[in-house]
Scaffold this active site. Structure first.
Site, PDB file in Angstrom:
ATOM      1  N   ASP A  28      -9.005  51.804  -4.188  1.00 22.75           N
ATOM      2  CA  ASP A  28      -8.149  51.683  -3.145  1.00 22.75           C
ATOM      3  C   ASP A  28      -7.331  53.062  -2.975  1.00 22.75           C
ATOM      4  O   ASP A  28      -6.766  53.582  -4.139  1.00 22.75           O
ATOM      5  CB  ASP A  28      -7.167  50.505  -3.389  1.00 22.75           C
ATOM      6  CG  ASP A  28      -6.499  50.100  -2.065  1.00 22.75           C
ATOM      7  OD1 ASP A  28      -6.800  48.922  -1.565  1.00 22.75           O
ATOM      8  OD2 ASP A  28      -5.498  50.930  -1.487  1.00 22.75           O
ATOM      9  N   ASN A  85      -6.991  39.080   1.806  1.00 20.64           N
ATOM     10  CA  ASN A  85      -5.931  39.057   2.750  1.00 20.64           C
ATOM     11  C   ASN A  85      -6.659  38.779   4.165  1.00 20.64           C
ATOM     12  O   ASN A  85      -7.459  39.074   4.591  1.00 20.64           O
ATOM     13  CB  ASN A  85      -5.185  40.487   2.825  1.00 20.64           C
ATOM     14  CG  ASN A  85      -4.284  40.506   1.635  1.00 20.64           C
ATOM     15  OD1 ASN A  85      -3.962  39.752   1.182  1.00 20.64           O
ATOM     16  ND2 ASN A  85      -4.259  41.900   1.410  1.00 20.64           N
ATOM     17  N   VAL A  94      -7.239  46.031   7.530  1.00 17.52           N
ATOM     18  CA  VAL A  94      -8.662  46.483   7.788  1.00 17.52           C
ATOM     19  C   VAL A  94      -9.385  45.385   8.008  1.00 17.52           C
ATOM     20  O   VAL A  94      -9.847  44.353   7.374  1.00 17.52           O
ATOM     21  CB  VAL A  94      -9.172  47.262   6.850  1.00 17.52           C
ATOM     22  CG1 VAL A  94     -10.718  47.841   7.047  1.00 17.52           C
ATOM     23  CG2 VAL A  94      -8.450  48.566   6.358  1.00 17.52           C
ATOM     24  N   HIS A  98     -12.921  42.136   2.689  1.00 15.30           N
ATOM     25  CA  HIS A  98     -12.875  42.809   1.434  1.00 15.30           C
ATOM     26  C   HIS A  98     -12.202  42.151   0.314  1.00 15.30           C
ATOM     27  O   HIS A  98     -11.154  41.447   0.811  1.00 15.30           O
ATOM     28  CB  HIS A  98     -12.434  44.409   1.667  1.00 15.30           C
ATOM     29  CG  HIS A  98     -11.103  44.315   2.079  1.00 15.30           C
ATOM     30  ND1 HIS A  98     -11.059  44.339   3.705  1.00 15.30           N
ATOM     31  CD2 HIS A  98      -9.817  44.474   1.641  1.00 15.30           C
ATOM     32  CE1 HIS A  98      -9.753  44.417   3.931  1.00 15.30           C
ATOM     33  NE2 HIS A  98      -8.919  44.583   2.606  1.00 15.30           N
ATOM     34  N   HIS A 100      -9.929  42.448  -2.910  1.00 19.20           N
ATOM     35  CA  HIS A 100      -9.365  43.453  -3.666  1.00 19.20           C
ATOM     36  C   HIS A 100      -9.449  42.853  -5.385  1.00 19.20           C
ATOM     37  O   HIS A 100      -9.006  41.764  -5.476  1.00 19.20           O
ATOM     38  CB  HIS A 100      -7.462  43.097  -3.464  1.00 19.20           C
ATOM     39  CG  HIS A 100      -7.299  43.767  -2.090  1.00 19.20           C
ATOM     40  ND1 HIS A 100      -6.623  44.999  -2.013  1.00 19.20           N
ATOM     41  CD2 HIS A 100      -7.370  43.156  -0.919  1.00 19.20           C
ATOM     42  CE1 HIS A 100      -6.423  45.032  -0.734  1.00 19.20           C
ATOM     43  NE2 HIS A 100      -6.664  43.723  -0.098  1.00 19.20           N
TER      44      HIS A 100
HETATM   45  P1  AMP Z   1      -5.794  44.848   3.632  1.00 20.85           P
HETATM   46  O1  AMP Z   1      -4.429  45.254   3.901  1.00 20.85           O
HETATM   47  O2  AMP Z   1      -6.203  43.670   2.742  1.00 20.85           O
HETATM   48  O3  AMP Z   1      -6.693  44.757   4.922  1.00 20.85           O
HETATM   49  O4  AMP Z   1      -6.692  45.903   2.525  1.00 20.85           O
HETATM   50  C1  AMP Z   1      -6.841  47.141   3.081  1.00 20.85           C
HETATM   51  C2  AMP Z   1      -6.949  48.122   1.934  1.00 20.85           C
HETATM   52  O5  AMP Z   1      -7.480  49.370   2.224  1.00 20.85           O
HETATM   53  C3  AMP Z   1      -5.473  48.392   1.688  1.00 20.85           C
HETATM   54  O6  AMP Z   1      -4.943  48.235   0.226  1.00 20.85           O
HETATM   55  C4  AMP Z   1      -5.500  50.091   1.762  1.00 20.85           C
HETATM   56  O7  AMP Z   1      -4.700  50.838   0.835  1.00 20.85           O
HETATM   57  C5  AMP Z   1      -6.941  50.365   1.595  1.00 20.85           C
HETATM   58  N1  AMP Z   1      -7.446  51.616   2.397  1.00 20.85           N
HETATM   59  C6  AMP Z   1      -7.232  52.070   3.532  1.00 20.85           C
HETATM   60  N2  AMP Z   1      -7.749  53.156   3.966  1.00 20.85           N
HETATM   61  C7  AMP Z   1      -8.569  53.487   2.681  1.00 20.85           C
HETATM   62  C8  AMP Z   1      -9.332  54.505   2.313  1.00 20.85           C
HETATM   63  N3  AMP Z   1      -9.744  55.625   3.182  1.00 20.85           N
HETATM   64  N4  AMP Z   1      -9.856  54.469   1.061  1.00 20.85           N
HETATM   65  C9  AMP Z   1      -9.594  53.630   0.150  1.00 20.85           C
HETATM   66  N5  AMP Z   1      -8.575  52.412   0.443  1.00 20.85           N
HETATM   67  C10 AMP Z   1      -8.309  52.467   1.518  1.00 20.85           C
END
Ligand code: AMP
Length: 112
Positions: A28, A85, A94, A98, A100
């Site tokens: 992340d 989430n 996003v 996914h 975590h």
């Molecule tokens: P969520 O909030 O559960 O949708 O998680 C999305 C995650 O994607 C967050 O923890 C962000 O920090 C992570 N994230 C966003 N952009 C990137 C990226 N370019 N590379 C790696 N992680 C990312």
């Protein structure tokens, strides 16, 4: 394409720590623990709330690969937490399902 599809396609750089034909995992960009890896199905499922029976095998594969990713990240023995989430109040940012994988320190419960 979603952000994570672009990472899978190597259009956006990321530290990919695991990949097979169905899923991939990368660190992340904004880690919330010493180890914070995202484990993602390559086929787009926007969120768990939209998953169907057709996703059963892929979601099973995703979950079963989490211990392997944790092992590669060095937290299999000390322990880790899986978080998905879903939606606004769940903290989803996003729209590409996914998981975590967090570890490397004791994690508080309940989460914030
Ligand atoms: P969520 O909030 O559960 O949708 O998680 C999305 C995650 O994607 C967050 O923890 C962000 O920090 C992570 N994230 C966003 N952009 C990137 C990226 N370019 N590379 C790696 N992680 C990312």
């Amino acid at each position: 394409m979603t952000l994570f599809e672009k990472i899978a396609a190597r259009q956006i750089p990321a530290d990919i720590v695991y990949e097979d034909d169905q899923v991939f995992a990368f660190r992340d960009i904004n880690p919330q623990a010493p180890v914070h890896v995202l484990l993602v199905p390559k086929r787009l499922i926007p969120r768990l709330g939209g998953a169907t029976d057709a996703d059963q095998a892929l979601l099973g594969h995703l979950l079963l690969k989490a211990p392997e990713v944790a092992r590669r990240a060095g937290i299999a023995d000390t322990g880790y937490r899986l978080v998905i989430n879903n939606g606004r109040d769940g903290g989803e940012t996003v729209p590409h399902l996914h998981c975590h994988i967090l570890g490397g320190r004791p994690l508080a419960w309940p989460p914030g």
